[in-house]
Design a protein around this motif. Structure first.
Motif, short mmCIF file in Angstrom:
data_model
loop_
_atom_site.label_atom_id
_atom_site.label_comp_id
_atom_site.label_asym_id
_atom_site.label_seq_id
_atom_site.Cartn_x
_atom_site.Cartn_y
_atom_site.Cartn_z
N ASN A 19 -1.31 3.80 1.74
CA ASN A 19 0.12 3.84 1.45
C ASN A 19 0.41 4.44 0.08
N ALA A 20 -0.47 5.34 -0.36
CA ALA A 20 -0.27 5.96 -1.68
C ALA A 20 1.04 6.72 -1.73
N ALA A 21 1.46 7.22 -0.58
CA ALA A 21 2.70 7.99 -0.55
C ALA A 21 3.61 7.41 0.52
N ARG A 22 4.80 7.00 0.14
CA ARG A 22 5.79 6.49 1.08
C ARG A 22 7.05 7.33 0.97
N SER A 23 7.62 7.64 2.11
CA SER A 23 8.83 8.46 2.10
C SER A 23 10.01 7.68 1.54
N LEU A 24 11.01 8.41 1.10
CA LEU A 24 12.20 7.77 0.55
C LEU A 24 12.95 7.01 1.63
#
Length: 541
Positions: free
Chosen positions: A236-241
């Motif tokens: 989950n290093a990158a989660r969308s807005l």
């Protein structure tokens, strides 16, 4: 407002990235752009995108071509993007809104499709999230240069329970080539963008608190303090807005907010409605900036076609003498009153007539149940039973167009476009001071009529001629304003200037004075507040 507005994000894996941007298109989209029937037309048309003149159109703007244009887009490759770097899904057509009053389109997508614009936005994005940051790393800042444009940037944090430090870094930027205009717009931009940021942060905070209540991340991290941090996030290093705010309509809301912001700044005093334009895939429905609705294409109903199609069409229907009288009053700034039972007919007439004037000179009350004074509007629609004061009917500063039901269907010339919808009407144009047939009239009216009567010119070419004529006379207005209001020259010098401008006739002078009221407050204040150099105040020979 000639600006590109973009939302940017600092990704922990890929660095600064542009998530979403809205461009302002001042020319209509090429024919066939929405259907893909004529792919060559989109590349040949010249348009002004984001205030920068571009020599070609990238037809990735077309919603129907959203999927095929991905390979030629100047944006990053899929392999260089994670969930946090992406806003719209692959093949998403983006969003298009159309301001019917100014014929301006607002196009939103993840990246600008023109390589030059992409480079400008990309550089502004990197600078806004790296070196050009105000103290505290959250707040507004101004930077830029003549080559890459000037930027208003507002950085801010969004709460994320899975991010390092429990927050992620974003910025909203507005890019323009006009430094003075951007600086003068600072209070407006700050208020509008701050409102968007507050809403995003409020939604994200609610999600953050809910996640922390269900599974507190701080205690979990403390228990695994010696485990490398990147391994703790379980992918989950990158989660969308949209994930951080739990708002599936987030990008549609942002498109509406960015478009309304541009539209509000352009109108300066009040926001004109931003209406949806038909497109394949998804469409944006009219909504306030704090909410958004997405409607399926099958449910969208096209707007009823206007009764009057163009100035040439109106001239054919009214007849040359009546049209000249009506056009003269429009250009002079006199009150134009239409009386009809058909509100759509009146609205279409005003939509056509307003193209003769600068945007700032147009004040419309489309349909009213009572007479409104001339200082409130120069275009007024009335129902037939409304009584117009006698002094207005006798005034030389007003013209009345009465629409009656025709007794026969042969009142209009054969060959008029759309005469089927107008065959039931009879138009009577009257004024307290009719324009004499031998009156020379303003120069722009004579040139306009010459273009309208030239059948070798198409309607589109006539529209471009009218735009050029308005630009020419608005430049004369600006010169006259600076000469008389800023420099305070004597009357004799003003007469000489009018002769040089080719506007010394009475009607031309009246037109210039009326059009001067259409200059924006920003432009006037900029000229009036200009600090004159010592040599500027010396007597001139």
């Amino acid at each position: 407002m000639n600006a590109i507005v973009a939302l940017c994000h600092f990704c922990e894996l890929h660095g600064p990235r542009t998530l979403f941007c809205t461009e302002v298109l001042h020319a209509p989209l090429p024919q066939g752009a929405g259907t893909g029937d004529s792919p060559g037309q989109g590349e040949q048309a010249e348009e002004e995108e984001g205030g920068i003149q571009m020599s070609s159109r990238i037809h990735a703007h077309s919603p129907a071509e959203g999927a095929s244009a991905e390979s030629s887009s100047p944006g990053p490759k899929k392999s260089d993007m994670c969930e946090g770097c992406r806003s719209l899904a692959a093949g998403h057509p983006g969003y298009i809104s159309h301001d019917t009053e100014t014929a301006i389109k607002y196009v939103s997508h993840q990246h600008p499709n023109h390589p030059q614009l992409f480079s400008i936005v990309r550089q502004a994005c990197v600078r806004s999230l790296s070196c050009e940051v105000c103290p505290g790393r959250e707040g507004p800042i101004f930077f830029g240069d003549e080559q890459h444009g000037f930027v208003f940037s507002h950085t801010f944090f969004i709460k994320d329970s899975l991010a390092r430090g429990f927050q992620r870094w974003y910025s909203i930027i507005a890019i323009m080539m006009d430094r003075i205009y951007l600086i003068n717009s600072w209070p407006f931009l700050l208020g509008k963008i701050r409102g968007i940021i507050d809403e995003l942060q409020g939604k994200a905070l609610k999600v953050f608190e809910a996640e922390q209540f269900g599974c507190p991340q701080r205690a979990q991290r403390m228990s695994t303090a010696f485990t490398p941090f990147l391994h703790q996030r379980n992918g989950n290093a990158a989660r969308s807005l949209t994930s951080l705010t739990r708002d599936d309509n987030l990008w549609a809301c942002l498109h509406t907010s960015f478009a309304c912001r541009d539209n509000s700044e352009a109108e300066e005093e009040e926001k004109a409605p931003v209406l949806p334009e038909g497109a394949e895939g998804r469409q944006l429905a009219k909504c306030p900036t704090d909410s958004s609705l997405l409607a399926d294409c099958g449910n969208w109903q096209p707007r009823k076609l206007s009764v009057f199609k163009s100035l040439r069409h109106m001239r054919q229907v009214l007849g040359a003498p009546s049209f000249r009288m009506l056009a003269w009053h429009v250009l002079m700034g006199n009150q134009v009153i239409w009386k009809s039972r058909d509100a759509d007919l009146v609205q279409s007439a005003f939509d056509v007539l307003r193209t003769m004037l600068p945007v700032g000179c147009v004040r419309i009350i489309p349909y009213s149940s009572q007479y409104e004074e001339a200082y409130r509007c120069n275009f007024l629609g009335l129902s037939p039973h409304v009584q117009i004061p006698s002094h207005v009917l006798a005034s030389e500063f007003a013209v009345v167009v009465e629409v009656h039901t025709a007794t026969r269907s042969s009142l209009h010339p054969v060959g008029c476009e759309g005469d089927q919808s107008l065959s039931k009407y009879e138009f009577v144009v009257t004024s307290g001071s009719p324009v004499a047939a031998d009156r020379v009239g303003p120069t722009i009216l004579n040139k306009m009529e010459a273009a309208l009567t030239n059948q070798n010119l198409s309607v589109d070419v006539v529209d471009q001629c009218l735009i050029c004529l308005k630009e020419e006379w608005m430049n004369k207005v600006k010169v006259l304003f600076k000469f008389t209001k800023v420099d305070s020259r004597p009357k004799e010098d003003t007469q000489k200037l009018l002769s040089i401008l080719g506007a010394s006739e009475e009607d031309n002078v009246k037109l210039l004075k009326f059009w001067m009221t259409g200059l924006s407050k920003t432009y006037k204040s900029h000229l009036m507040s200009t600090v004159r150099s010592p040599t500027a105040s010396e007597p001139r020979n």
